[in-house]
Design a protein around this motif. Structure first.
Motif, PDB file in Angstrom:
ATOM      1  N   ASP A 479       0.489  -1.062   0.162  1.00  0.00           N
ATOM      2  CA  ASP A 479      -0.033  -0.145  -0.075  1.00  0.00           C
ATOM      3  C   ASP A 479       0.668   1.278   0.049  1.00  0.00           C
ATOM      4  O   ASP A 479       0.229   2.124   0.247  1.00  0.00           O
ATOM      5  CB  ASP A 479      -1.071   0.103   1.256  1.00  0.00           C
ATOM      6  CG  ASP A 479      -0.098  -0.241   2.521  1.00  0.00           C
ATOM      7  OD1 ASP A 479       1.006  -0.189   2.252  1.00  0.00           O
ATOM      8  OD2 ASP A 479      -0.832  -0.127   3.440  1.00  0.00           O
ATOM      9  N   PHE A 480       2.098   1.100  -0.302  1.00  0.00           N
ATOM     10  CA  PHE A 480       2.904   2.275  -0.396  1.00  0.00           C
ATOM     11  C   PHE A 480       2.480   3.383  -1.395  1.00  0.00           C
ATOM     12  O   PHE A 480       1.735   3.051  -2.485  1.00  0.00           O
ATOM     13  CB  PHE A 480       4.436   2.236  -0.626  1.00  0.00           C
ATOM     14  CG  PHE A 480       5.256   3.436  -0.975  1.00  0.00           C
ATOM     15  CD1 PHE A 480       5.648   4.196   0.123  1.00  0.00           C
ATOM     16  CD2 PHE A 480       5.370   3.713  -2.272  1.00  0.00           C
ATOM     17  CE1 PHE A 480       6.413   5.433   0.086  1.00  0.00           C
ATOM     18  CE2 PHE A 480       6.253   4.908  -2.589  1.00  0.00           C
ATOM     19  CZ  PHE A 480       6.778   5.670  -1.567  1.00  0.00           C
ATOM     20  N   ASN A 481       2.133   4.656  -0.902  1.00  0.00           N
ATOM     21  CA  ASN A 481       1.781   5.975  -1.961  1.00  0.00           C
ATOM     22  C   ASN A 481       0.328   5.307  -2.305  1.00  0.00           C
ATOM     23  O   ASN A 481       0.136   5.708  -3.653  1.00  0.00           O
ATOM     24  CB  ASN A 481       2.899   6.302  -2.963  1.00  0.00           C
ATOM     25  CG  ASN A 481       2.446   7.485  -3.517  1.00  0.00           C
ATOM     26  OD1 ASN A 481       1.924   8.356  -3.082  1.00  0.00           O
ATOM     27  ND2 ASN A 481       2.972   7.607  -4.742  1.00  0.00           N
ATOM     28  N   GLY A 482      -0.407   4.833  -1.169  1.00  0.00           N
ATOM     29  CA  GLY A 482      -1.619   4.465  -1.822  1.00  0.00           C
ATOM     30  C   GLY A 482      -2.019   3.464  -2.996  1.00  0.00           C
ATOM     31  O   GLY A 482      -2.820   3.614  -3.708  1.00  0.00           O
ATOM     32  N   MET A 488       0.676   1.068 -11.292  1.00  0.00           N
ATOM     33  CA  MET A 488       1.610   1.018 -12.349  1.00  0.00           C
ATOM     34  C   MET A 488       1.379  -0.533 -13.054  1.00  0.00           C
ATOM     35  O   MET A 488       1.497  -0.234 -14.249  1.00  0.00           O
ATOM     36  CB  MET A 488       3.186   0.945 -11.807  1.00  0.00           C
ATOM     37  CG  MET A 488       4.060   1.088 -13.045  1.00  0.00           C
ATOM     38  SD  MET A 488       5.833   0.993 -12.397  1.00  0.00           S
ATOM     39  CE  MET A 488       5.983  -0.461 -11.291  1.00  0.00           C
ATOM     40  N   ASN A 489       1.303  -1.276 -12.349  1.00  0.00           N
ATOM     41  CA  ASN A 489       0.896  -2.766 -13.112  1.00  0.00           C
ATOM     42  C   ASN A 489      -0.393  -2.768 -13.830  1.00  0.00           C
ATOM     43  O   ASN A 489      -0.241  -3.374 -14.651  1.00  0.00           O
ATOM     44  CB  ASN A 489       0.763  -3.947 -11.700  1.00  0.00           C
ATOM     45  CG  ASN A 489       2.051  -4.139 -10.974  1.00  0.00           C
ATOM     46  OD1 ASN A 489       2.952  -3.847 -11.270  1.00  0.00           O
ATOM     47  ND2 ASN A 489       2.046  -4.689  -9.819  1.00  0.00           N
ATOM     48  N   GLU A 490      -1.512  -1.993 -13.280  1.00  0.00           N
ATOM     49  CA  GLU A 490      -2.481  -1.855 -14.099  1.00  0.00           C
ATOM     50  C   GLU A 490      -2.445  -1.003 -15.540  1.00  0.00           C
ATOM     51  O   GLU A 490      -2.974  -1.422 -16.339  1.00  0.00           O
ATOM     52  CB  GLU A 490      -3.450  -1.350 -13.280  1.00  0.00           C
ATOM     53  CG  GLU A 490      -4.127  -2.155 -11.943  1.00  0.00           C
ATOM     54  CD  GLU A 490      -5.110  -3.224 -12.396  1.00  0.00           C
ATOM     55  OE1 GLU A 490      -5.465  -3.170 -13.707  1.00  0.00           O
ATOM     56  OE2 GLU A 490      -5.388  -4.208 -11.605  1.00  0.00           O
ATOM     57  N   SER A 491      -1.482  -0.102 -15.267  1.00  0.00           N
ATOM     58  CA  SER A 491      -1.336   0.831 -16.682  1.00  0.00           C
ATOM     59  C   SER A 491      -0.599  -0.272 -17.527  1.00  0.00           C
ATOM     60  O   SER A 491      -0.776   0.132 -18.763  1.00  0.00           O
ATOM     61  CB  SER A 491      -0.397   1.816 -16.188  1.00  0.00           C
ATOM     62  OG  SER A 491      -1.151   2.724 -15.367  1.00  0.00           O
ATOM     63  N   VAL A 492       0.406  -1.102 -17.409  1.00  0.00           N
ATOM     64  CA  VAL A 492       1.011  -1.796 -18.001  1.00  0.00           C
ATOM     65  C   VAL A 492       0.374  -2.714 -18.431  1.00  0.00           C
ATOM     66  O   VAL A 492       0.146  -3.119 -19.776  1.00  0.00           O
ATOM     67  CB  VAL A 492       2.323  -2.592 -17.360  1.00  0.00           C
ATOM     68  CG1 VAL A 492       2.994  -3.497 -18.187  1.00  0.00           C
ATOM     69  CG2 VAL A 492       3.503  -1.641 -17.048  1.00  0.00           C
ATOM     70  N   LYS A 493      -0.610  -3.498 -17.701  1.00  0.00           N
ATOM     71  CA  LYS A 493      -1.621  -4.412 -18.268  1.00  0.00           C
ATOM     72  C   LYS A 493      -2.527  -3.837 -19.269  1.00  0.00           C
ATOM     73  O   LYS A 493      -2.818  -4.426 -20.591  1.00  0.00           O
ATOM     74  CB  LYS A 493      -2.551  -4.910 -17.194  1.00  0.00           C
ATOM     75  CG  LYS A 493      -3.483  -5.982 -17.401  1.00  0.00           C
ATOM     76  CD  LYS A 493      -3.034  -7.109 -17.806  1.00  0.00           C
ATOM     77  CE  LYS A 493      -3.999  -8.333 -18.165  1.00  0.00           C
ATOM     78  NZ  LYS A 493      -3.521  -9.501 -18.807  1.00  0.00           N
TER      79      LYS A 493
END
Length: 521
Positions: A479-482, A488-493
């Motif tokens: 949960d770091f930085n919300g 980021m993982n979702e953006s790559v996906k």
């Protein structure tokens, strides 16, 4: 067919249309959509038998067929869930995260390419540890494998889920060197030096130029891995070690504080694992031989089991590999350090080339006997694992053990736990062994697991690997930085797989198409 699981917003007619297209590109013999097929691909150790049921399965035999499957999946917007051999028992086995997905079974892809001079191997997903071991033995190759305690799975699948073994090459993910991956749009990518068409160093240098992508495909759903390079250990001249047993639960502290510095100094280069009495005993006996008392076992019963098998509360096996003169020098340091820790028993063992082989995980020999532990309670046995990562510190390990042991007793479960060493960390592997035919016991597993996750997170410890049921829970705990990593993982996906066809929900990564499904699960 009326009870066929379907992905959200998909009809049976749409699934039938996709099935016909799969059969057109693969042949009917490589497509599995009958009721028996679907049951075959369910999770054998599932806590909730109603979850994660597949709509069917397809089994391509080549890179081109994998591309064809993904093309059909994109056309129909049908999620597919890749598995290598489906033997990742305790973490989901053959089943998908999202019910109604089609299992993409890669177990027929079994090619092996071996570079004897450099000790590297290029394997396809269906190559199991027994397959690779037999290949090495049949060709008289001077290399040893590293294998997990249950070795009937895929070499690739194990490494891609951060599985471990017990030799100096035991952190399998670290030994990956170069991947071939089919992206969701069908494009084939090779990572590292494989990105150059004629480089002879694909399995020799893992980084290449620019971002390193090998680890991005570990525990992810960004593509379908069809080839993996891996380094193997040269067969050692000698193998020397100590098997140590310690008498009391609180001895865990001195064990960790003794072994940790040896590991960090690289006097000890393997990946040892401290295991409790049940890890040793559950493959030799079953609970009903000792008691029918409800709840967690009493100290009296535990003491009786330990006396029968002459085992400590904790045990650990330490091994030295390589040149015999170097091993013997290191053994002196090992013997002194462990002797000063106060073991109840310490037995030396040794092997040198020319001696009869010691067939065990220490010599990279595939084994499956550890699966016997799921018979501990009787009935249809199973297990799942809770495995947070800790600092390599005795006080931290002992406190984690005491918290966890108290929870096992609170939930009426017998404790099977271990503490596996990396070079700087410990992984606390807690096996929740259960009887699927015991309804009351099965009703306790989910709240028990969630309580352990909460306890660990409160102390800053988080899992490195988990069952399908808990991928969202564990992903959200980072949960770091919300939850910036998850974003980021979702953006790559979304960039690589906009239709969300490859393993939605794997490691808590859903993609925008299915994200609401994960949030509501």
């Amino acid at each position: 067919m009326a009870d066929t699981p379907l992905p959200p917003r998909m009809t049976l007619a749409q699934l039938d249309a996709a099935r016909r297209d799969f059969e057109a590109v693969l042949g009917a013999s490589q497509c599995f959509f009958e009721d028996l097929d679907r049951r075959t691909y369910q999770d054998k150790f599932a806590v909730d038998d109603s979850a994660h049921h597949p709509a069917g399965a397809v089994a391509p035999e080549s890179l081109e067929q994998v591309q064809a499957v993904l093309r059909v999946a994109n056309e129909h917007r049908l999620p597919v869930f890749p598995i290598a051999r489906g033997k990742n028992l305790g973490y989901g086995g053959t089943a998908p995260v999202m019910a109604g997905s089609v299992v993409l079974d890669l177990s027929r892809m079994k090619a092996i390419e071996f570079d004897e001079e450099m000790g590297t191997v290029l394997v396809e997903p269906g190559v199991g540890f027994y397959d690779l071991y037999d290949y090495v033995q049949r060709n008289n190759l001077p290399y040893w494998l590293s294998v997990p305690a249950n070795s009937w799975g895929s070499v690739m699948g194990n490494a891609l889920d951060r599985g471990v073994g017990y030799t100096p090459y035991g952190e399998h993910t670290r030994n990956i060197c170069g991947l071939e991956v089919v992206l969701a749009n069908g494009e084939v990518v090779r990572t590292g030096m494989g990105a150059a068409a004629n480089a002879p160093t694909w399995q020799l240098y893992p980084f290449g130029f620019g971002p390193g992508w090998d680890q991005a495909f570990v525990q992810s759903n960004f593509g379908v891995v069809t080839k993996m390079g891996m380094w193997l250990m040269p067969a050692p001249e000698s193998l020397i070690g100590l098997d140590c047993e310690f008498d009391r639960p609180e001895d865990l502290k001195v064990m960790v504080d003794t072994i940790g510095p040896l590991r960090r100094e690289r006097i000890l280069q393997q990946s040892p694992s401290i295991g409790n009495w049940m890890r040793a005993a559950a493959v030799l006996t079953t609970r009903d031989e000792w008691t029918d008392e409800p709840g967690a076992l009493s100290d009296t019963v535990i003491d009786a089991i330990r006396r029968r098998f002459d085992i400590g509360w904790w045990g650990v096996s330490l091994r030295l590999y390589g040149r015999e003169d170097i091993n013997r020098a290191a053994l002196g340091h090992l013997r002194t350090a462990m002797g000063n820790a106060g073991p109840m028993k310490m037995v030396e063992t040794e092997w040198r080339q020319g001696d009869p082989m010691q067939y065990s995980t220490w010599t990279g020999t595939p084994v499956t006997f550890a699966m016997q532990n799921v018979n501990w309670y009787g009935g249809r046995g199973g297990h799942i694992g809770f495995s947070p990562v800790l600092p390599q510190d005795g006080d931290a390990a002992l406190a984690q053990f005491r918290r966890t042991y108290a929870r096992y007793q609170e939930y009426g479960m017998d404790y099977q736990g271990s503490f596996a060493f990396g070079e700087r960390h410990l992984t606390n592997v807690n096996a929740m062994v259960f009887n699927k035919d015991d309804r009351a016991q099965m009703g306790r597993i989910d709240p028990f697991f969630r309580q352990l996750v909460a306890d660990a997170a409160e102390n800053g410890y988080y899992e490195y690997r988990t069952h399908l049921d808990y991928m969202d829970l564990v992903a959200e705990s980072y949960d770091f930085n919300g939850g910036a990593l998850q974003r980021m993982n979702e953006s790559v996906k979304d960039a690589l797989d906009p239709n969300g066809i490859i393993a939605p929900g794997k490691s808590g990564i859903w993609g925008s198409r299915w994200r609401s499904e994960g949030e509501s699960a």
